[in-house]
Design a protein around this motif. Structure first.
Motif, PDB file in Angstrom:
ATOM      1  N   PHE A 223       0.809  -0.806   0.023  1.00  0.00           N
ATOM      2  CA  PHE A 223      -0.073  -0.149   0.080  1.00  0.00           C
ATOM      3  C   PHE A 223       0.975   1.259   0.129  1.00  0.00           C
ATOM      4  N   VAL A 224       1.914   1.208   0.774  1.00  0.00           N
ATOM      5  CA  VAL A 224       2.930   2.396   0.916  1.00  0.00           C
ATOM      6  C   VAL A 224       3.589   2.635  -0.323  1.00  0.00           C
ATOM      7  N   CYS A 225       3.824   1.477  -1.003  1.00  0.00           N
ATOM      8  CA  CYS A 225       4.667   1.582  -2.005  1.00  0.00           C
ATOM      9  C   CYS A 225       3.731   2.314  -3.157  1.00  0.00           C
ATOM     10  N   GLY A 226       2.289   1.932  -3.271  1.00  0.00           N
ATOM     11  CA  GLY A 226       1.632   2.412  -4.265  1.00  0.00           C
ATOM     12  C   GLY A 226       1.265   3.870  -4.163  1.00  0.00           C
ATOM     13  N   SER A 282      12.896  -4.520   3.868  1.00  0.00           N
ATOM     14  CA  SER A 282      13.137  -3.425   4.531  1.00  0.00           C
ATOM     15  C   SER A 282      14.381  -2.348   4.402  1.00  0.00           C
ATOM     16  N   ALA A 283      15.310  -2.910   3.748  1.00  0.00           N
ATOM     17  CA  ALA A 283      16.527  -2.334   3.193  1.00  0.00           C
ATOM     18  C   ALA A 283      16.030  -1.308   2.269  1.00  0.00           C
ATOM     19  N   LEU A 284      15.282  -1.718   1.357  1.00  0.00           N
ATOM     20  CA  LEU A 284      14.715  -1.033   0.125  1.00  0.00           C
ATOM     21  C   LEU A 284      13.933   0.403   0.822  1.00  0.00           C
ATOM     22  N   TYR A 285      12.796  -0.044   1.608  1.00  0.00           N
ATOM     23  CA  TYR A 285      12.207   1.358   2.197  1.00  0.00           C
ATOM     24  C   TYR A 285      13.022   2.023   3.098  1.00  0.00           C
ATOM     25  N   PHE A 286      14.259   1.642   3.663  1.00  0.00           N
ATOM     26  CA  PHE A 286      15.013   2.395   4.253  1.00  0.00           C
ATOM     27  C   PHE A 286      15.534   3.399   3.474  1.00  0.00           C
ATOM     28  N   VAL A 287      16.255   2.979   2.286  1.00  0.00           N
ATOM     29  CA  VAL A 287      16.653   3.789   1.214  1.00  0.00           C
ATOM     30  C   VAL A 287      15.774   4.601   0.890  1.00  0.00           C
ATOM     31  N   ARG A 288      14.347   4.307   0.691  1.00  0.00           N
ATOM     32  CA  ARG A 288      13.437   5.501   0.164  1.00  0.00           C
ATOM     33  C   ARG A 288      13.350   6.277   1.240  1.00  0.00           C
ATOM     34  N   THR A 289      13.030   6.156   2.686  1.00  0.00           N
ATOM     35  CA  THR A 289      13.103   7.044   3.674  1.00  0.00           C
ATOM     36  C   THR A 289      14.329   8.032   3.554  1.00  0.00           C
ATOM     37  N   ILE A 371       2.706  16.501   2.798  1.00  0.00           N
ATOM     38  CA  ILE A 371       2.674  15.286   2.213  1.00  0.00           C
ATOM     39  C   ILE A 371       3.963  14.555   1.890  1.00  0.00           C
ATOM     40  N   TRP A 372       5.104  15.539   1.489  1.00  0.00           N
ATOM     41  CA  TRP A 372       6.347  15.003   1.354  1.00  0.00           C
ATOM     42  C   TRP A 372       6.746  14.138   2.530  1.00  0.00           C
ATOM     43  N   TRP A 373       6.607  15.069   3.717  1.00  0.00           N
ATOM     44  CA  TRP A 373       7.212  14.415   4.961  1.00  0.00           C
ATOM     45  C   TRP A 373       6.293  13.001   5.585  1.00  0.00           C
ATOM     46  N   SER A 374       4.977  13.268   5.146  1.00  0.00           N
ATOM     47  CA  SER A 374       4.164  11.981   5.374  1.00  0.00           C
ATOM     48  C   SER A 374       4.806  11.071   4.539  1.00  0.00           C
ATOM     49  N   THR A 375       5.309  11.024   3.306  1.00  0.00           N
ATOM     50  CA  THR A 375       5.748   9.904   2.584  1.00  0.00           C
ATOM     51  C   THR A 375       7.139   9.337   3.186  1.00  0.00           C
ATOM     52  N   VAL A 376       7.801  10.360   3.823  1.00  0.00           N
ATOM     53  CA  VAL A 376       8.974   9.750   4.618  1.00  0.00           C
ATOM     54  C   VAL A 376       8.663   8.962   5.872  1.00  0.00           C
ATOM     55  N   VAL A 377       7.547   9.410   6.532  1.00  0.00           N
ATOM     56  CA  VAL A 377       7.134   8.398   7.677  1.00  0.00           C
ATOM     57  C   VAL A 377       6.470   7.158   7.257  1.00  0.00           C
ATOM     58  N   ALA A 379       7.193   5.604   4.525  1.00  0.00           N
ATOM     59  CA  ALA A 379       8.599   4.596   4.020  1.00  0.00           C
ATOM     60  C   ALA A 379       9.165   4.074   5.298  1.00  0.00           C
ATOM     61  N   PHE A 380       9.405   4.833   6.169  1.00  0.00           N
ATOM     62  CA  PHE A 380      10.018   4.274   7.457  1.00  0.00           C
ATOM     63  C   PHE A 380       9.189   3.238   8.211  1.00  0.00           C
ATOM     64  N   VAL A 381       7.946   3.270   8.434  1.00  0.00           N
ATOM     65  CA  VAL A 381       6.933   2.630   8.836  1.00  0.00           C
ATOM     66  C   VAL A 381       6.808   1.006   7.841  1.00  0.00           C
ATOM     67  N   ALA A 382       6.929   1.354   6.622  1.00  0.00           N
ATOM     68  CA  ALA A 382       6.738   0.150   5.670  1.00  0.00           C
ATOM     69  C   ALA A 382       8.190  -0.745   5.954  1.00  0.00           C
ATOM     70  N   ALA A 383       9.155   0.003   6.194  1.00  0.00           N
ATOM     71  CA  ALA A 383      10.790  -0.732   6.534  1.00  0.00           C
ATOM     72  C   ALA A 383      10.496  -1.552   7.748  1.00  0.00           C
ATOM     73  N   LEU A 384       9.907  -0.818   8.796  1.00  0.00           N
ATOM     74  CA  LEU A 384       9.713  -1.668   9.950  1.00  0.00           C
ATOM     75  C   LEU A 384       8.673  -2.683   9.821  1.00  0.00           C
ATOM     76  N   LEU A 385       7.572  -2.646   9.168  1.00  0.00           N
ATOM     77  CA  LEU A 385       6.547  -3.732   9.066  1.00  0.00           C
ATOM     78  C   LEU A 385       6.933  -4.840   8.449  1.00  0.00           C
ATOM     79  N   HIS A 386       8.065  -4.933   7.615  1.00  0.00           N
ATOM     80  CA  HIS A 386       8.537  -6.042   7.132  1.00  0.00           C
ATOM     81  C   HIS A 386       9.619  -6.878   7.777  1.00  0.00           C
TER      82      HIS A 386
END
Length: 412
Positions: A223-226, A282-289, A371-377, A379-386
């Motif tokens: 969902f976060v990716c989309g 998780s690494a991919l989403y940390f990179v996105r963050t 909204i930009w800072w929301s995408t940062v958050v 991305a970080f949450v998605a990294a933790l979810l995995h």
């Protein structure tokens, strides 16, 4: 396994994705000529494409179920015919109703039957489990390559002919997809599958997945990716314009997204085969963050916009081979098209919200910063979810439990 030793079906699937997604990604350059023909504003065309993407996601789980039941070959053939018919009817549309029916409904259905979910489901059945992520990464990269293979041709057609002719040529290209699909023949690999999995029905597979915590963690991550992908694709040009950068800067940044996504999709797929997929995800989403946070923190210039395009492009669709690979690893290949189709629907919901909420927040605050800072958050949450995902195959866990039960009975 070298990529050159992949079964023929993998390369046929790549060819199908290049055409299917290449055509889809070229629709943006049709906005002006179509809007002028219908004497309508840009919202007329924009809503049609938004509806197409939403229906693309809505149809996906059902198309995935059909592919698991009747085989990917039949579904892709049907999808190619529907896609071609949608393009043809769009080209001869004279009313708004027919235009929306053809470009939104028919092409949305055709896309769902000729894109990642069905093709990856077919690939999963012919590639050994240990090479799945690599094969998925290569196949995903084909979607980005389609952007560069098809869009220049579409632009040339619009230069020399009208938009109706261009869409009719695209309709003929769907015949190539049909030809590729006709040669697809699934041959199951010698992967070890338990008897329980072989006997499992679609309903049982759905119940098993929907009551599994790991499956919903995968849903939330995708969902976060989309959300990320559609927000950036839709609003990056406007954000850069707000920073007084030229429109060519936005075009270059998006071009870098596409180019680096080709390499990134394959890279993350290879990493998914070599290392634990959940940690790679998780690494991919940390990179996105880090990439998004750096972009909104640093001064926005032509150079930082280009660097952002390249960096975010490198982890743009690397989630596809990893997410589909996780679903396949945990639940097996038998019902992958169905289970990944449901996950993809969640991705499309995120895409819809990313495009819509981005504009909504901008209208409310007069700025994209929240909204930009929301995408940062996110991305970080998605990294933790995995991280807590248990990626052990369900069939393997069932076997272990079945072996332990007799032993426990003996001890008693």
């Amino acid at each position: 396994m070298s990529i050159f030793r992949f079964p023929l079906l993998v390369w046929l699937g790549i060819g199908i994705l290049i055409i299917s997604l290449g055509i889809r990604q070229s629709f943006g350059i049709f906005m002006m000529p179509i809007s002028m023909t219908f004497d309508a504003g840009r919202e007329f065309f924009s809503f049609a494409i938004a509806l197409q993407n939403l229906l693309f996601g809505v149809f996906q789980p059902f198309v995935g179920m059909a592919a698991d039941r009747f085989g990917s070959k039949k579904i892709i053939i049907g999808g190619a015919v529907t896609y071609g018919l949608g393009l043809l009817l769009t080209s001869i549309s004279t009313s708004h109703e027919l235009f929306y029916f053809s470009i939104s409904m028919l092409i949305g259905l055709g896309l769902s039957a000729t894109s990642y979910v069905v093709v990856l489901g077919a690939v999963a059945k012919v590639v050994p489990a240990e090479h799945t992520a690599k094969a998925f990464g290569l196949t995903t990269a084909a979607g980005s390559f389609g952007m560069f293979a098809v869009i220049p041709g579409a632009q040339s057609l619009l230069t020399h002919f009208d938009w109706q002719t261009a869409l009719q040529v695209f309709a003929l290209l769907c015949c190539v997809m049909l030809a590729f699909a006709s040669f697809m023949k699934a041959t199951k690999t010698n992967t070890v599958v338990s008897e329980v999995t072989n006997e499992q029905t679609l309903k049982q597979a759905l119940v098993e997945a929907c009551t599994n915590r790991n499956y919903w963690l995968i849903h939330m991550g995708f969902f976060v990716c989309g959300f990320h992908v559609m927000f950036i694709a839709t609003h990056l040009p406007s954000y850069l314009a707000d920073k007084n950068l030229d429109a060519s800067t936005a075009a270059l940044a998006l071009a870098y997204v596409g180019i680096f996504n080709i390499f990134g999709s394959y890279f993350w797929g290879v990493m998914g085969d070599r290392f634990n997929k959940r940690y790679v995800m998780s690494a991919l989403y940390f990179v996105r963050t880090a990439v998004i946070a750096a972009f909104v923190t640093l001064p926005v210039t032509d150079n930082t916009a280009a660097l952002f395009g390249a960096a975010i492009g490198f982890c743009w669709l690397g989630t596809v081979p990893l997410t589909s690979g996780l679903v396949r690893q945990i639940f097996g290949a038998r019902y992958l098209s169905t289970l990944y189709g449901l996950v993809f629907f969640t991705h499309q919901v995120g895409s819809f919200l990313g495009a819509w909420v981005g504009g909504r927040i901008y209208d409310y605050y007069g700025s994209y910063e929240p909204i930009w800072w929301s995408t940062v958050v996110l991305a970080f949450v998605a990294a933790l979810l995995h991280l807590p995902i248990d990626d052990r195959p369900i069939a393997q866990i069932k076997q272990m439990l079945a072996e332990r039960m007799p032993e426990e009975g003996t001890v008693r």
